[in-house]
Design a protein around this motif. Structure first.
Motif, PDB file in Angstrom:
ATOM      1  N   ILE A 136      -6.942 -10.808  -9.524  1.00 36.95           N
ATOM      2  CA  ILE A 136      -5.861 -10.179  -8.749  1.00 36.95           C
ATOM      3  C   ILE A 136      -5.485 -11.066  -7.572  1.00 36.95           C
ATOM      4  CG2 ILE A 136      -5.330  -8.247  -7.177  1.00 36.95           C
ATOM      5  CD1 ILE A 136      -4.983  -7.401 -10.045  1.00 36.95           C
ATOM      6  N   LYS A 153       0.710  -8.193  -7.017  1.00 36.78           N
ATOM      7  CA  LYS A 153      -0.570  -7.548  -6.696  1.00 36.78           C
ATOM      8  C   LYS A 153      -0.386  -6.047  -6.489  1.00 36.78           C
ATOM      9  CE  LYS A 153      -2.641 -11.466  -4.308  1.00 36.78           C
ATOM     10  NZ  LYS A 153      -3.096 -11.985  -3.010  1.00 36.78           N
ATOM     11  N   GLN A 186      -2.704  -4.345  -9.577  1.00 38.38           N
ATOM     12  CA  GLN A 186      -4.060  -3.930  -9.205  1.00 38.38           C
ATOM     13  C   GLN A 186      -4.485  -2.641  -9.903  1.00 38.38           C
ATOM     14  OE1 GLN A 186      -4.328  -3.027  -5.021  1.00 38.38           O
ATOM     15  NE2 GLN A 186      -2.391  -1.913  -5.051  1.00 38.38           N
TER      16      GLN A 186
END
Length: 184
Positions: free
Chosen positions: A64, A72, A76
């Protein structure tokens, strides 16, 4: 015309809303098995897929961290993060493989279509730090980081930022067929 092609191809879309769930090992294996059967120049299979599952928090966090900040935000929540790489040289003779990225793209397409056929969401990305990927994965110079890919369970759009809600609701559009397939 879209209704005349294989449904996982017609329905696949780069999704932004993932549910924070772990995929089982069998499902992950199916994704990479589909990628493994892609065609390649000289059958060299120059792709290598590195992945981290959210069940291994440290590895997942490491991948990530390689993503561009806008990616991100939503990635995530994916179940796995994948980095596709392409080997620059042919195993057969050591010559430069001019088709390495092309062949890796074919393998990636198989992975994405397999994900869709399994009811999973996916999203390939160009927005990642290739140098950081090299460091995190300790890649040899003979491998090129090609793409990052998020795969997982479809999530709730309401959990996205306003900007990403708009992106998620945009229609999936393609150029007209006669613009991409030109009869000569």
């Amino acid at each position: 015309m879209k209704d005349t092609i294989h449904l996982p191809i017609a329905n696949r879309k780069s999704v932004l809303a993932f549910e924070n769930k772990v995929l089982n090992d069998t499902d992950i294996e199916k994704l990479f098995e589909a990628a493994r059967w892609a065609p390649s120049s000289y059958n060299d299979q120059p792709w290598r897929f590195y992945y981290a599952s959210r069940k291994d928090a440290e590895s997942f966090s490491n991948l990530i961290s390689c993503l561009a900040p806008p990616n991100k935000e939503w990635a995530q929540n994916a179940s796995i993060i994948v980095i596709s790489t392409a080997q620059k040289h042919l195993t057969l003779n050591g010559k430069k493989n001019a088709y390495a990225k092309h062949d890796t793209g074919l393998a990636t397409a198989n992975l994405l279509i397999q994900a869709e056929s399994m009811g999973l969401a996916s999203h390939p990305m160009g927005g990642f730090d290739r140098d950081k990927v090299r460091d995190v994965l300790n890649l040899s110079d003979d491998y090129i980081p090609v793409a990052a890919i998020a795969v997982g369970v479809y999530g709730n759009f309401d959990n996205l930022s306003e900007e990403n809600k708009k992106r998620e609701r945009m229609p999936r559009e393609r150029k007209p067929l006669d613009e991409v397939a030109v009869k000569i």
